[in-house]
Write a protein that holds these residues in place. Structure first.
Motif, PDB file in Angstrom:
ATOM      1  N   VAL A 641       0.840  -1.206   0.000  1.00  0.00           N
ATOM      2  CA  VAL A 641       0.000   0.000   0.000  1.00  0.00           C
ATOM      3  C   VAL A 641       0.873   1.252   0.000  1.00  0.00           C
ATOM      4  CG1 VAL A 641      -1.734   1.319   1.274  1.00  0.00           C
ATOM      5  CG2 VAL A 641      -1.897  -1.184   1.146  1.00  0.00           C
ATOM      6  N   THR A 642       0.591   2.150  -0.930  1.00  0.00           N
ATOM      7  CA  THR A 642       1.251   3.453  -0.975  1.00  0.00           C
ATOM      8  C   THR A 642       0.275   4.564  -0.581  1.00  0.00           C
ATOM      9  OG1 THR A 642       0.777   3.593  -3.355  1.00  0.00           O
ATOM     10  CG2 THR A 642       2.947   2.753  -2.688  1.00  0.00           C
ATOM     11  N   LYS A 643      -0.931   4.521  -1.137  1.00  0.00           N
ATOM     12  CA  LYS A 643      -1.975   5.481  -0.775  1.00  0.00           C
ATOM     13  C   LYS A 643      -3.320   4.827  -1.055  1.00  0.00           C
ATOM     14  CE  LYS A 643      -3.675  10.181  -1.541  1.00  0.00           C
ATOM     15  NZ  LYS A 643      -3.509  11.436  -2.321  1.00  0.00           N
ATOM     16  N   PRO A 644      -4.101   4.538  -0.001  1.00  0.00           N
ATOM     17  CA  PRO A 644      -5.396   3.874  -0.209  1.00  0.00           C
ATOM     18  C   PRO A 644      -6.310   4.678  -1.123  1.00  0.00           C
ATOM     19  CG  PRO A 644      -4.785   3.827   2.108  1.00  0.00           C
ATOM     20  CD  PRO A 644      -3.811   4.750   1.431  1.00  0.00           C
ATOM     21  N   VAL A 645      -7.035   3.963  -1.963  1.00  0.00           N
ATOM     22  CA  VAL A 645      -7.967   4.564  -2.927  1.00  0.00           C
ATOM     23  C   VAL A 645      -9.325   3.898  -2.745  1.00  0.00           C
ATOM     24  CG1 VAL A 645      -8.474   4.881  -5.386  1.00  0.00           C
ATOM     25  CG2 VAL A 645      -6.105   5.038  -4.562  1.00  0.00           C
ATOM     26  N   ARG A 674      -1.638  -1.140  -7.279  1.00  0.00           N
ATOM     27  CA  ARG A 674      -2.935  -0.476  -7.457  1.00  0.00           C
ATOM     28  C   ARG A 674      -4.038  -1.271  -6.766  1.00  0.00           C
ATOM     29  NH1 ARG A 674      -4.708  -0.266 -13.047  1.00  0.00           N
ATOM     30  NH2 ARG A 674      -6.461   0.931 -12.189  1.00  0.00           N
ATOM     31  N   ASN A 677      -3.859  -0.815  -2.908  1.00  0.00           N
ATOM     32  CA  ASN A 677      -4.396   0.503  -2.553  1.00  0.00           C
ATOM     33  C   ASN A 677      -5.926   0.517  -2.639  1.00  0.00           C
ATOM     34  OD1 ASN A 677      -1.962   1.849  -1.996  1.00  0.00           O
ATOM     35  ND2 ASN A 677      -1.607   2.294  -4.162  1.00  0.00           N
ATOM     36  N   GLY A 681      -8.402   0.860   0.709  1.00  0.00           N
ATOM     37  CA  GLY A 681      -9.230   2.065   0.782  1.00  0.00           C
ATOM     38  C   GLY A 681     -10.711   1.753   0.738  1.00  0.00           C
ATOM     39  N   VAL A 714      -2.778   0.187   8.135  1.00  0.00           N
ATOM     40  CA  VAL A 714      -3.558   0.941   7.151  1.00  0.00           C
ATOM     41  C   VAL A 714      -5.046   0.857   7.478  1.00  0.00           C
ATOM     42  CG1 VAL A 714      -4.167   1.140   4.714  1.00  0.00           C
ATOM     43  CG2 VAL A 714      -1.818   0.563   5.368  1.00  0.00           C
ATOM     44  N   GLY A 718      -7.116   3.914   9.248  1.00  0.00           N
ATOM     45  CA  GLY A 718      -8.168   4.410   8.361  1.00  0.00           C
ATOM     46  C   GLY A 718      -9.516   4.411   9.050  1.00  0.00           C
TER      47      GLY A 718
END
Length: 754
Positions: A641-645, A674, A677, A681, A714, A718
């Motif tokens: 994970v780099t940035k949850p979407v 991808r 992420n 998210g 994460v 979150g």
């Protein structure tokens, strides 16, 4: 009117921490007379004099570093005539109702002496004082006196006796006190041990709470040999560095993590690894560190577990590896040596603690076995923590933290709770204190079960607790269930996820109704179903299941928990794409049969498990097809994970249940980063909606989070942050692990209140 005499009872962590000398020094400073003693309940003081009213405020203003006071009771009693001094008197025994501190990492004063040539403790591997050193691991029973510890076989030399009996000395009644003339000794020199490591050897070293396997972490061949010997093919290994500066060359060390690394508890701290990118210290790169270092130590993960030395012995190892530098400045400098330090056992077996077992069982793993002649009374593995939402969360709670109790909101009948099958701990309650045992492990063989009984018998005697009732998990086949039913006490079965959430309520003193979200791999449901993604309403001892993750087929039963590709195939089947299974997963045996089995429902049960949901995502994305240790698929997925979407409409809340099939369908043919992420998210967003609807329906604003899935930073952060934006307070456990290591506390809290 003459100033009165006070009798003061102090309860808490007040034995073996220098509390009596502190009381004595405070009394003498105020020109008071009387006495102080250890007793079975803590510390008892009688004191009188003109300034007696100042005694307690002064006493409590600056406690010894390891002291923890939970209760102070005082009353006036008749004055003593002709009393001249304040003294420390002999301990009084009786029914035990006191505590000692956990083992504590070496203090700064002892560390200075360790490398001071003028000190008689210079380079002595077992120096300690009332502020540091072994406690639980050497203590047979309370009160905490030397003859109740494994130091009883080491008579004090004249110099140590002088320190031990000098009330002004910080070693006054430090029960493990010893020096090179009278104390424990190693079988090998420190210089020899360091040379073995330089030569690429694996050493089995007797640590404070058990044997540990140690090698040069930069020697990938030796590390692989260690993995083979331990039968630990892929599970991450813990590292030890000299100081936080050295650790920061391997990983990103935030302020919260630095405080944990340097704390007296000295746990293993899970840190984001640097991966030897451009930020890595030049000294490490120049000393031959491989750029695939992280893949050798923690394959497929973005985090590494790091700890600092916590005993004089480990500092002496680094001193020797550094070439025996003079002075103390080197202790603060970046140090190129990094050691693998891991439990000395084969995978699935308990930690080895006695010398004969070490010689018999570790010779096939280690090249050298190094021990000393002091008995380890109570085994204690290294504790492991991770910073989540700016505070530590336990992965494993043991050395440095046990036997400190969890304080309860009110007293319970004396209760024994036996925990679960995996990551086992047990819990004993005494009034408003809950004592959770050191980490024991999985109860799947005789050695582990023997360790369980050894620990239970020791703690019951150590704490002088005779339980009145016993609690266990719902699962009828667990060893703990069968043991409870033949123990001869009133028995209380507590559902697995109820216990998870009750542990949070017990620790946090939550007595009002609350929602609870339990996410883990498996728990025996109310009717034997495979639960693991459950939303509950908790009220007193009742637990109502409000909803759950939409169940997924579990093809092949338990084997699916070890082969995430099967969970991915299960998702394809639910999407009506079962014909793709042989094509997508043809590299795995039985892939061709799986579509037919799913279609016919053969050897396929259903599970609402959060762990299996993560497995499905990991299998779909090709991250982990077959797991070599518990939680591998989820951990490797989180590491990407780099940035949850968030995928809009990537979930559905139907009849109180959360269906994540829409986002799972999108993961096929998506690249792993991808996909990781998008999955994290969207899962977080779906759970927020799910929880909010339940909170509005039941008019509650507190949500308890428990289960091993909440070690996922994460997901946990979150949920906590997004729920806070909606006015809901989400609470993680902080004193015990959210995984099965915390089950016993929840079982005790429920059974004790029945």
């Amino acid at each position: 009117m003459k100033p009165e005499r006070l009798r003061i009872h102090i309860k808490g962590q007040v034995q073996g921490v220098g509390f009596r000398p502190h009381a004595c020094q405070t009394a003498r400073r105020l020109d008071l007379t009387g006495w102080v003693q250890n007793n079975a309940e803590g510390v008892l003081i009688e004191i009188q004099g003109a300034s007696v009213s100042s005694f307690l405020p002064c006493l409590m203003a600056e406690l010894p570093p390891l002291a923890r006071v939970y209760q102070v009771q005082s009353k006036r009693i008749p004055r003593e005539q002709d009393e001249k001094t304040f003294q420390i008197i002999q301990s009084r025994s009786g029914p035990v109702n006191t505590l000692i501190s956990p083992d504590a990492g070496i203090c700064d004063a002892c560390l200075f002496e360790l490398f001071d040539p003028a000190s008689r403790y210079y380079l002595y591997p077992f120096l300690n004082c009332t502020h540091c050193g072994p406690r639980l691991t050497i203590t047979r029973r309370l009160p905490y006196d030397r003859h109740h510890t494994s130091m009883d076989v080491f008579p004090l030399c004249p110099d140590c006796r002088r320190d031990y009996t000098d009330v002004e000395n910080r070693r006054y009644h430090a029960q493990p006190v010893a020096c090179a003339a009278c104390g424990p000794r190693l079988t090998h020199s420190i210089a020899q041990a360091a040379q073995y490591l330089r030569d690429g050897e694996i050493i089995a070293l007797k640590g404070q709470g058990g044997y540990q396997l140690i090698c040069d972490a930069k020697n990938s061949g030796t590390v692989r040999r260690l993995r083979e010997g331990k039968n630990r093919e892929a599970k991450p290994l813990a590292l030890m560095t000299l100081n936080a500066a050295s650790a920061s060359c391997l990983a990103h060390v935030c302020e919260h993590s630095k405080r944990l690394l340097e704390s007296k508890e000295r746990p293993i701290v899970l840190l984001p690894g640097r991966g030897f990118d451009s930020h890595v210290c030049a000294s490490h790169l120049h000393s031959g560190v491989s750029r695939n270092f992280l893949d050798v130590i923690a394959p497929g993960l973005s985090t590494i577990g790091v700890m600092l030395p916590y005993t004089p012995l480990y500092y002496l190892m680094f001193h020797a590896l550094a070439g025996f530098p003079a002075g103390h400045a080197w202790l603060e400098e970046d140090h190129p040596y990094v050691l693998v330090v891991t439990s000395a056992n084969r995978s699935g077996d308990p930690l080895v603690a006695d010398d004969q077992t070490a010689l018999r069982e570790l010779c096939g793993i280690a090249d050298r076995i190094i021990f000393y002649n002091r008995e380890i009374v109570c085994r204690a593995d290294d504790s492991v923590v991770r910073v989540i939402d700016h505070a530590p969360v336990f992965i494993r709670r043991s050395r440095g933290y046990v036997p400190s109790p969890v304080r309860l909101a009110h007293a319970l009948p004396s209760t024994l709770a036996l925990g679960g099958h995996l990551k086992n701990t047990f819990c004993l309650t005494r009034a408003d204190e809950a004592f959770v045992s050191p980490y024991i492990g999985t109860l799947n063989n005789k050695a582990a079960i023997d360790f369980f009984h050894e620990s239970l018998n020791h703690f019951m005697e150590f704490l002088d607790i005779r339980p009145e009732r016993i609690a266990h998990d719902f699962h009828p086949d667990f060893y703990t269930t069968q043991f409870a039913q033949h123990y001869g006490l009133p028995v209380y079965a507590v559902q697995h996820h109820h216990a998870h959430l009750a542990a949070v309520a017990a620790e946090q003193h939550i007595l009002t109704p609350a929602l609870g979200l339990a996410l883990d791999g498996y728990g025996y449901g109310a009717k034997g179903e495979a639960w693991g993604g459950e939303l509950f309403l908790l009220e007193n001892t009742a637990c109502k299941r409000l909803g759950y993750l939409t169940p997924l087929p579990l093809p092949g039963g338990d084997i699916a928990a070890r082969e995430p590709w099967r969970m991915a195939a299960s998702v394809l089947h639910l999407l009506g794409r079962g014909q793709e299974i042989p094509h997508r997963f043809g590299q795995y045996p039985h892939a061709g049969l799986l579509s037919s089995l799913l279609e016919k429902g053969l050897n396929t049960s259903l599970t609402s498990s959060g762990g299996r949901l993560f497995d499905a995502a990991s299998g779909i994305l090709g991250v982990t097809g077959v797991s070599r240790y518990e939680g591998q698929a989820a951990m490797q997925l989180e590491s990407l994970v780099t940035k949850p979407v968030i995928l809009p409409e990537g979930w559905r809340v139907e009849n109180g249940c959360l269906n994540m099939l829409p986002v799972l369908a999108r993961l096929f043919d998506m690249d792993p980063v991808r996909g990781a992420n998008l999955f994290h998210g969207t899962l977080t967003a779906g759970m927020v909606e799910w929880i909010i609807k339940a909170a509005e329906c039941h008019s509650v604003d507190v949500v308890l989070l428990a289960g091993g899935c909440f070690l996922n930073k994460v997901l946990a952060e979150g949920l906590i942050n997004r729920l806070a934006e909606k006015g809901l307070k989400a609470i993680l456990p902080r004193s015990i692990p959210p995984n099965d290591g915390g089950l016993s506390l929840g079982q005790a809290w429920i059974a004790g209140r029945m």
